[in-house]
Design a protein around this motif. Structure first.
Motif, mmCIF file in Angstrom:
data_model
loop_
_atom_site.group_PDB
_atom_site.id
_atom_site.type_symbol
_atom_site.label_atom_id
_atom_site.label_comp_id
_atom_site.label_asym_id
_atom_site.label_seq_id
_atom_site.Cartn_x
_atom_site.Cartn_y
_atom_site.Cartn_z
ATOM 1 N N LEU A 24 0.805 -1.213 0.000
ATOM 2 C CA LEU A 24 0.000 0.000 0.000
ATOM 3 C C LEU A 24 0.847 1.276 0.000
ATOM 4 O O LEU A 24 0.502 2.213 -0.720
ATOM 5 C CB LEU A 24 -0.995 -0.012 1.155
ATOM 6 N N PRO A 25 1.936 1.373 0.753
ATOM 7 C CA PRO A 25 2.731 2.605 0.661
ATOM 8 C C PRO A 25 3.196 2.898 -0.773
ATOM 9 O O PRO A 25 3.116 4.040 -1.232
ATOM 10 C CB PRO A 25 3.907 2.344 1.606
ATOM 11 N N ALA A 26 3.649 1.891 -1.503
ATOM 12 C CA ALA A 26 4.074 2.097 -2.894
ATOM 13 C C ALA A 26 2.888 2.488 -3.767
ATOM 14 O O ALA A 26 3.010 3.355 -4.639
ATOM 15 C CB ALA A 26 4.745 0.836 -3.433
ATOM 16 N N ALA A 27 1.738 1.871 -3.538
ATOM 17 C CA ALA A 27 0.543 2.211 -4.320
ATOM 18 C C ALA A 27 0.111 3.648 -4.044
ATOM 19 O O ALA A 27 -0.279 4.377 -4.973
ATOM 20 C CB ALA A 27 -0.588 1.241 -4.004
ATOM 21 N N LEU A 28 0.189 4.084 -2.795
ATOM 22 C CA LEU A 28 -0.178 5.467 -2.461
ATOM 23 C C LEU A 28 0.808 6.456 -3.083
ATOM 24 O O LEU A 28 0.418 7.546 -3.505
ATOM 25 C CB LEU A 28 -0.268 5.651 -0.950
ATOM 26 N N ASP A 29 2.088 6.063 -3.153
ATOM 27 C CA ASP A 29 3.070 6.908 -3.848
ATOM 28 C C ASP A 29 2.691 7.043 -5.321
ATOM 29 O O ASP A 29 2.768 8.130 -5.895
ATOM 30 C CB ASP A 29 4.477 6.316 -3.723
ATOM 31 N N LYS A 30 2.263 5.939 -5.924
ATOM 32 C CA LYS A 30 1.857 5.974 -7.332
ATOM 33 C C LYS A 30 0.626 6.864 -7.498
ATOM 34 O O LYS A 30 0.554 7.670 -8.436
ATOM 35 C CB LYS A 30 1.559 4.558 -7.833
ATOM 36 N N ILE A 31 -0.352 6.736 -6.601
ATOM 37 C CA ILE A 31 -1.548 7.573 -6.663
ATOM 38 C C ILE A 31 -1.168 9.043 -6.557
ATOM 39 O O ILE A 31 -1.658 9.878 -7.320
ATOM 40 C CB ILE A 31 -2.557 7.157 -5.569
ATOM 41 N N ALA A 32 -0.285 9.362 -5.615
ATOM 42 C CA ALA A 32 0.153 10.756 -5.449
ATOM 43 C C ALA A 32 0.791 11.263 -6.735
ATOM 44 O O ALA A 32 0.576 12.409 -7.138
ATOM 45 C CB ALA A 32 1.121 10.874 -4.277
ATOM 46 N N GLY A 33 1.551 10.402 -7.407
ATOM 47 C CA GLY A 33 2.180 10.781 -8.666
ATOM 48 C C GLY A 33 1.208 10.956 -9.814
ATOM 49 O O GLY A 33 1.477 11.697 -10.757
ATOM 50 N N LEU A 34 0.065 10.273 -9.753
ATOM 51 C CA LEU A 34 -0.946 10.379 -10.802
ATOM 52 C C LEU A 34 -1.854 11.595 -10.630
ATOM 53 O O LEU A 34 -2.494 12.032 -11.576
ATOM 54 C CB LEU A 34 -1.808 9.112 -10.832
ATOM 55 N N MET A 45 -3.427 2.220 7.507
ATOM 56 C CA MET A 45 -3.771 3.004 6.322
ATOM 57 C C MET A 45 -3.769 4.506 6.574
ATOM 58 O O MET A 45 -3.248 5.276 5.749
ATOM 59 C CB MET A 45 -5.150 2.587 5.785
ATOM 60 N N ILE A 46 -4.335 4.943 7.667
ATOM 61 C CA ILE A 46 -4.484 6.383 7.901
ATOM 62 C C ILE A 46 -3.135 7.089 8.007
ATOM 63 O O ILE A 46 -2.931 8.121 7.347
ATOM 64 C CB ILE A 46 -5.415 6.651 9.097
ATOM 65 N N PRO A 47 -2.170 6.578 8.763
ATOM 66 C CA PRO A 47 -0.858 7.248 8.768
ATOM 67 C C PRO A 47 -0.181 7.262 7.386
ATOM 68 O O PRO A 47 0.457 8.252 7.016
ATOM 69 C CB PRO A 47 -0.038 6.443 9.771
ATOM 70 N N TRP A 48 -0.331 6.183 6.622
ATOM 71 C CA TRP A 48 0.250 6.170 5.273
ATOM 72 C C TRP A 48 -0.415 7.229 4.393
ATOM 73 O O TRP A 48 0.248 7.873 3.593
ATOM 74 C CB TRP A 48 0.125 4.793 4.643
ATOM 75 N N LEU A 49 -1.724 7.389 4.537
ATOM 76 C CA LEU A 49 -2.431 8.435 3.781
ATOM 77 C C LEU A 49 -1.947 9.817 4.215
ATOM 78 O O LEU A 49 -1.662 10.675 3.379
ATOM 79 C CB LEU A 49 -3.941 8.301 3.991
ATOM 80 N N ASP A 50 -1.832 10.014 5.525
ATOM 81 C CA ASP A 50 -1.390 11.317 6.045
ATOM 82 C C ASP A 50 0.035 11.673 5.624
ATOM 83 O O ASP A 50 0.364 12.847 5.483
ATOM 84 C CB ASP A 50 -1.492 11.349 7.574
ATOM 85 N N GLU A 51 0.884 10.667 5.422
ATOM 86 C CA GLU A 51 2.260 10.925 4.991
ATOM 87 C C GLU A 51 2.327 11.466 3.564
ATOM 88 O O GLU A 51 3.272 12.162 3.210
ATOM 89 C CB GLU A 51 3.089 9.638 5.052
ATOM 90 N N PHE A 55 -11.653 9.216 4.235
ATOM 91 C CA PHE A 55 -10.508 10.118 4.228
ATOM 92 C C PHE A 55 -10.567 10.925 2.938
ATOM 93 O O PHE A 55 -10.762 10.357 1.869
ATOM 94 C CB PHE A 55 -9.205 9.311 4.266
ATOM 95 N N VAL A 56 -10.389 12.219 3.059
ATOM 96 C CA VAL A 56 -10.259 13.070 1.881
ATOM 97 C C VAL A 56 -9.001 13.895 2.068
ATOM 98 O O VAL A 56 -8.803 14.521 3.123
ATOM 99 C CB VAL A 56 -11.474 14.000 1.692
ATOM 100 N N GLY A 57 -8.148 13.859 1.072
ATOM 101 C CA GLY A 57 -6.911 14.622 1.117
ATOM 102 C C GLY A 57 -6.574 15.204 -0.230
ATOM 103 O O GLY A 57 -7.213 14.880 -1.240
ATOM 104 N N THR A 58 -5.572 16.070 -0.246
ATOM 105 C CA THR A 58 -5.123 16.678 -1.491
ATOM 106 C C THR A 58 -3.627 16.462 -1.646
ATOM 107 O O THR A 58 -2.898 16.261 -0.665
ATOM 108 C CB THR A 58 -5.429 18.189 -1.525
ATOM 109 N N ARG A 59 -3.201 16.542 -2.880
ATOM 110 C CA ARG A 59 -1.768 16.405 -3.162
ATOM 111 C C ARG A 59 -1.122 17.760 -2.986
ATOM 112 O O ARG A 59 -1.634 18.767 -3.391
ATOM 113 C CB ARG A 59 -1.589 15.920 -4.609
#
Length: 188
Positions: A81-91, A136-142, A184-188
């Motif tokens: 999941l951390p790698a997937a969230l990095d990919k999402i952030a990049g997209l 999940m939540i800390p990974w999202l917050d990072e 969870f709702v966040g922005t890049r």
């Protein structure tokens, strides 16, 4: 609030480009497209059609960026999941929105399980190996600037059909059940 209502309230206005991660049978993707969004929906078992790609987030090779990414009950399955969230952030385009509707399976304790007629040991065995909200939540917050995080009823949507939404909300209100869902709702 239904998942589609939650997302429509959080997403930028149509015709924003939206990626749905883990689209399953495609109902949400079709609803978003019907609301005027430019949707790309991915899942290894995605249905056929112009909105859909049979792939994972890790393997997605889609040109361009997205104004928003949505994930409904899918991130807990992603292996790394951390790698997937990095990919999402990049997209995501700068300022883009990530909206997540998930469940915190680990929050169902023995008392709460008994209140809704679920076997606590079976529940935990069924969900063992899936990501917890505590991870999940800390990974999202990072990776994203948190806009909102809410705890929500979830069990009424589960395949177990243990309770109705009204029953679950009443159990939460009377402190007999902890909220199992989160958004969870966040922005890049």
């Amino acid at each position: 609030m239904r998942v589609d209502e939650f997302l429509l309230a959080e997403l930028p206005a149509p015709p924003a480009r939206v990626l749905e991660v883990g689209c399953g049978a495609g109902e949400l993707a079709k609803a978003l497209a019907g609301a005027g969004y430019d949707v790309v929906a991915i899942d290894p078992k995605a249905p056929a059609g112009p909105l859909f790609r049979r792939t994972t987030i890790e393997e997605l090779d889609e040109p361009g960026s997205f104004d928003a990414v949505v994930a409904s009950s899918s991130l807990h399955h992603v292996h790394d999941l951390p790698a997937a969230l990095d990919k999402i952030a990049g997209l995501l385009a700068p300022g883009g929105t990530l909206a997540v509707d998930e469940f915190a399976w680990e929050r169902l304790d023995a008392k709460s399980a008994a209140a809704v007629g679920l076997d606590h040991a079976d529940w935990h065995e069924e969900h063992r190996g899936l990501h917890t909200s505590e991870a999940m939540i800390p990974w999202l917050d990072e990776r994203f600037t948190r806009r909102t995080l809410t705890r929500e009823p979830y069990l009424f949507r589960e395949a177990h059909a243990a309770v109705t939404e009204e029953e679950e909300r009443n159990l939460i209100r009377t402190k007999k059940l902890r909220e199992i869902g989160f958004r969870f709702v966040g922005t890049r």
